[in-house]
Design an enzyme around this catalytic site. Structure first.
Site, short mmCIF file in Angstrom:
data_model
loop_
_atom_site.label_atom_id
_atom_site.label_comp_id
_atom_site.label_asym_id
_atom_site.label_seq_id
_atom_site.Cartn_x
_atom_site.Cartn_y
_atom_site.Cartn_z
N HIS A 184 0.84 -1.19 0.00
CA HIS A 184 0.00 0.00 0.00
C HIS A 184 0.88 1.25 0.00
O HIS A 184 1.38 1.68 1.03
CB HIS A 184 -0.95 -0.01 1.21
N HIS A 212 -4.05 -6.45 -6.03
CA HIS A 212 -3.97 -7.60 -5.13
C HIS A 212 -5.37 -8.01 -4.69
O HIS A 212 -6.33 -7.27 -4.82
CB HIS A 212 -3.07 -7.30 -3.92
N CYS A 234 -13.60 -5.17 5.68
CA CYS A 234 -12.78 -5.43 4.50
C CYS A 234 -11.51 -6.14 4.95
O CYS A 234 -11.15 -6.09 6.13
CB CYS A 234 -12.39 -4.13 3.81
N HIS A 262 -7.97 -8.93 3.50
CA HIS A 262 -7.20 -9.66 2.47
C HIS A 262 -7.14 -11.13 2.83
O HIS A 262 -6.76 -11.48 3.96
CB HIS A 262 -5.77 -9.11 2.40
N GLU A 297 -12.28 -8.33 13.72
CA GLU A 297 -12.58 -6.89 13.73
C GLU A 297 -13.85 -6.55 14.49
O GLU A 297 -13.94 -5.47 15.09
CB GLU A 297 -12.70 -6.35 12.30
N TYR A 309 -11.36 -2.22 -8.00
CA TYR A 309 -11.32 -0.75 -7.98
C TYR A 309 -9.89 -0.28 -7.74
O TYR A 309 -9.03 -1.03 -7.27
CB TYR A 309 -12.24 -0.19 -6.89
N GLU A 322 -5.10 2.44 -3.14
CA GLU A 322 -5.65 1.10 -2.97
C GLU A 322 -5.97 0.58 -4.37
O GLU A 322 -6.52 1.31 -5.19
CB GLU A 322 -6.95 1.13 -2.14
N GLU A 339 -7.42 -3.03 -5.73
CA GLU A 339 -7.82 -4.35 -5.27
C GLU A 339 -8.80 -5.04 -6.20
O GLU A 339 -9.71 -4.41 -6.74
CB GLU A 339 -8.44 -4.24 -3.88
N TRP A 373 -14.33 2.63 -2.26
CA TRP A 373 -14.76 1.30 -2.73
C TRP A 373 -16.23 1.07 -2.41
O TRP A 373 -16.95 0.55 -3.23
CB TRP A 373 -13.88 0.19 -2.14
#
Length: 194
Positions: free
Chosen positions: A26, A33, A68, A70, A88, A105, A115, A117, A162
């Site tokens: 980032h 990614h 959100c 990964h 989270e 996006y 970003e 992704e 996003w």
């Protein structure tokens, strides 16, 4: 010793190219990614919104969708959704429904951080209290989906870039988020398929 978390790098066709440390991807030249976005709903069709913690590298303090993250290399994306919801938001859920399998996006912050992704979008329904992790989440609130979608589509709500792109696509699935028909996992990009 804690191992550094890696993300999956992908090409424009959604094929895995390799991995890289999450902390290194980032920046001003963020490579594409694999990631995910999730929208948590309660039984009344309210969506859970979260405000990103102030110390986050990207979009700190900004309101966004529920969660959100990964997937780890080799981890099914739906499993990553469940893992991050637990970490989270303190939510234990057994299923995440795939809604937008090939969403992607690119967004740039005022300071130049990008970003970029490939970000399948999931719906999750819960009937349990939310316990936000302050390392990730600054604040939470529930909002009726119709109010949230209309506020986003009209530009009246200040939300993450996003989320601003995802909501119109989700709204096309119908006015009742609990009745949306999930997409097939076969429609996921190759790097995201189980």
């Amino acid at each position: 010793m804690t191992l550094e978390e890696h993300v999956v790098l992908v090409d424009l066709d959604g094929r895995a190219l390799g991995t890289a440390p999450k902390t290194s991807v980032h920046g001003q030249a963020t490579p594409l990614h694999l990631a995910f976005s999730s929208y948590v709903f309660d039984g009344d069709g309210r969506v859970l919104l979260t405000r990103r913690a102030e110390h986050k590298l990207t979009w700190p303090g900004v309101w966004t969708n529920s969660c959100c993250g990964h997937p780890l290399p080799g981890e099914p994306v739906a499993h990553a959704v469940l893992r991050r919801l637990s970490y989270e938001l303190g939510l234990t859920v057994d299923r995440a429904d795939l809604m937008l399998p090939a969403f992607s996006y690119r967004a740039q912050m005022a300071n130049g951080i990008v970003e970029h992704e490939l970000c399948p979008v999931f719906r999750v329904t819960v009937d349990a209290p939310v316990v936000p992790n302050p390392d990730e989440v600054g604040e939470v609130r529930w909002m009726p989906w119709k109010e949230f979608a209309e506020g986003t589509l009209s530009g009246l709500l200040a939300i993450s870039p996003w989320c601003r792109e995802q909501v119109p696509l989700l709204a096309e699935l119908g006015s009742d988020p609990l009745a949306w028909q999930p997409a097939s996992p076969d429609d996921l990009p190759p790097a995201a398929r189980p």
